[in-house]
Structures are given as structure tokens and as C-alpha cells.
Design an enzyme around this catalytic site. Sequence first.
Site, PDB file in Angstrom:
ATOM      1  N   THR A 166      43.057 -37.422  -7.181  1.00 50.21           N
ATOM      2  CA  THR A 166      41.743 -37.789  -7.701  1.00 50.21           C
ATOM      3  C   THR A 166      40.919 -36.506  -7.868  1.00 50.21           C
ATOM      4  OG1 THR A 166      40.746 -38.061  -5.522  1.00 50.21           O
ATOM      5  CG2 THR A 166      41.806 -40.017  -6.478  1.00 50.21           C
ATOM      6  N   HIS A 194      49.790 -43.197 -16.792  1.00 40.54           N
ATOM      7  CA  HIS A 194      49.867 -43.960 -15.532  1.00 40.54           C
ATOM      8  C   HIS A 194      51.024 -44.953 -15.545  1.00 40.54           C
ATOM      9  CE1 HIS A 194      46.997 -46.525 -17.867  1.00 40.54           C
ATOM     10  NE2 HIS A 194      47.629 -47.514 -17.273  1.00 40.54           N
ATOM     11  N   ASP A 233      41.730 -42.364   1.149  1.00 38.37           N
ATOM     12  CA  ASP A 233      40.345 -42.360   1.663  1.00 38.37           C
ATOM     13  C   ASP A 233      39.712 -43.752   1.546  1.00 38.37           C
ATOM     14  OD1 ASP A 233      39.478 -42.648  -0.999  1.00 38.37           O
ATOM     15  OD2 ASP A 233      38.726 -40.600  -1.173  1.00 38.37           O
ATOM     16  N   ALA A 234      38.543 -43.906   2.136  1.00 37.18           N
ATOM     17  CA  ALA A 234      37.888 -45.220   2.184  1.00 37.18           C
ATOM     18  C   ALA A 234      37.562 -45.725   0.779  1.00 37.18           C
ATOM     19  CB  ALA A 234      36.614 -45.118   3.021  1.00 37.18           C
ATOM     20  N   ASN A 235      37.194 -44.820  -0.100  1.00 34.69           N
ATOM     21  CA  ASN A 235      36.798 -45.230  -1.453  1.00 34.69           C
ATOM     22  C   ASN A 235      37.981 -45.764  -2.250  1.00 34.69           C
ATOM     23  OD1 ASN A 235      34.841 -45.406  -3.605  1.00 34.69           O
ATOM     24  ND2 ASN A 235      35.846 -43.635  -4.526  1.00 34.69           N
ATOM     25  N   ASN A 279      36.536 -40.840   8.410  1.00 29.12           N
ATOM     26  CA  ASN A 279      35.763 -40.694   9.641  1.00 29.12           C
ATOM     27  C   ASN A 279      35.831 -41.984  10.457  1.00 29.12           C
ATOM     28  OD1 ASN A 279      32.836 -41.124  10.969  1.00 29.12           O
ATOM     29  ND2 ASN A 279      33.384 -38.975  11.032  1.00 29.12           N
ATOM     30  N   CYS A 307      35.249 -32.997  10.912  1.00 33.47           N
ATOM     31  CA  CYS A 307      33.794 -32.870  11.049  1.00 33.47           C
ATOM     32  C   CYS A 307      33.370 -32.685  12.506  1.00 33.47           C
ATOM     33  CB  CYS A 307      33.120 -34.104  10.481  1.00 33.47           C
ATOM     34  SG  CYS A 307      33.707 -35.611  11.241  1.00 33.47           S
TER      35      CYS A 307
END
Length: 190
Positions: free
Chosen positions: A44, A81, A97-99, A133, A166
Site C-alpha cells: 500500500t 490485481h 494493519d488495522a485499516n 498498537n 512506539c
Amino acid sequence: MSANNKRHVLIGSTGSVATIKLPLLISSLMESSNQSLEIQVVVTEHAKHFFSSLDIPSGVKVYCDEDEWKAWSGRGDPVLHIELGKWADIMVIAPLDANTLAKMAQGLCDNLLTCVVRAWDLNKPLLFCPAMNTRMWQHPITSTHIAAIKSWGYHEVPCVSKTLMCGDTGVGAMAEVPTITKEVLTQLSR
Ligand code: PCO
């Protein structure tokens, strides 16, 4: 399988800091399989922040959203794709990831990676390695999304607990690279 008998692994990487491990994952897969895999990568736009193309072995092509549009100019041209989904024997999304997890769970497809997933042939294995996170991981929407994508047969390589990039400590770190490699090779041997 290709003419040279190599199995085709498509890695997807998203906008989690764990994408820093992409070069390591590629070399781990190459070495553990005795170079018997062909690897291509879809990233991405946010994933691009976390690795340098200089660290990707020369035989491994990394595709991004721009390539989808460059490949198509008129009727009859390949749709990237779809071609990548046909090429792959297996897909491993590391990190997820969360998204992108949320998009997959809802069927959204607004970039190259999510379009590959939206058109995925459910007869082929798709592995996903969440990384986010701890506060995101613990939100109830996360387990709802994970349950949705598992219900279609996608395999979770669970995240682990450690000190995150983080500085927070807790669950949400991507599974270790050897764990992911082992899962990919196991799924390919089935
Ligand atoms: C931190 N977020 C994260 C995302 C998940 N973290 C990880 C590991 C890496 C180092 O071992 C980055 C791979 O910590 O997967 O750290 C704050 S939003």
C-alpha cells in the site's frame, strides 16, 4: 506452479511499522525454501514509508497502486490485481494493519492490495499477520473484523506481545518472521 516448478508467493504489506521486516521476510522465505519460491510483493502507499527498495532482492518485484494504472490503457490490457491473484499460489499479508483489516472485512477495494484480496480465489490459502498498537488491537471492532475474514477461510498468524515501536508494551506486534515463514511453507505443502 511455474515452468521451473517454483511455487508463487505473493506478499502483501500495509502501513504498519512492522513492514520494516519485509526484506527479512523475503530472505527468510527464500532461504527456508532452498530458493524454491518465486516471490512478488504488493504494498500500500503507506507501507512504502517503512522499507527501502534497495533492500529488496533484485528478482523480487514490488508492485504499488501506480503500477495498476500504468498496466492498463485500453480493452484487452491485463488488469494487474487479477493477474497477480492468478499468478499466486498463496498470499501472505504481513503486516496487516488495522485499516486494511477493516477494508477486507467490509469488502472494500480501493487500492491494488485490497483489489487482489477482493478477487481472491478462496481455494488458495491466504495468510494474514495482524500488527497494530495494543489500543487498536483491544478495540472490540478488531475481533469482529478478524472473525469475518477467518469465516472465509483466511488463516491468522496471531500477533504477539512485546514492546512496540512506539514504546508501548502489549499485544499487537506482528508474529516473528520465522513463525510466518513456517506457516507459509506448511500451507504450501498441503
Ligand atoms: C506501535 N505499533 C507497532 C505495530 C506492531 N509492531 C510490531 C513490532 C515491530 C518490531 O519488532 C515493529 C515489527 O513492534 O509488529 O509497533 C505503535 S502505533
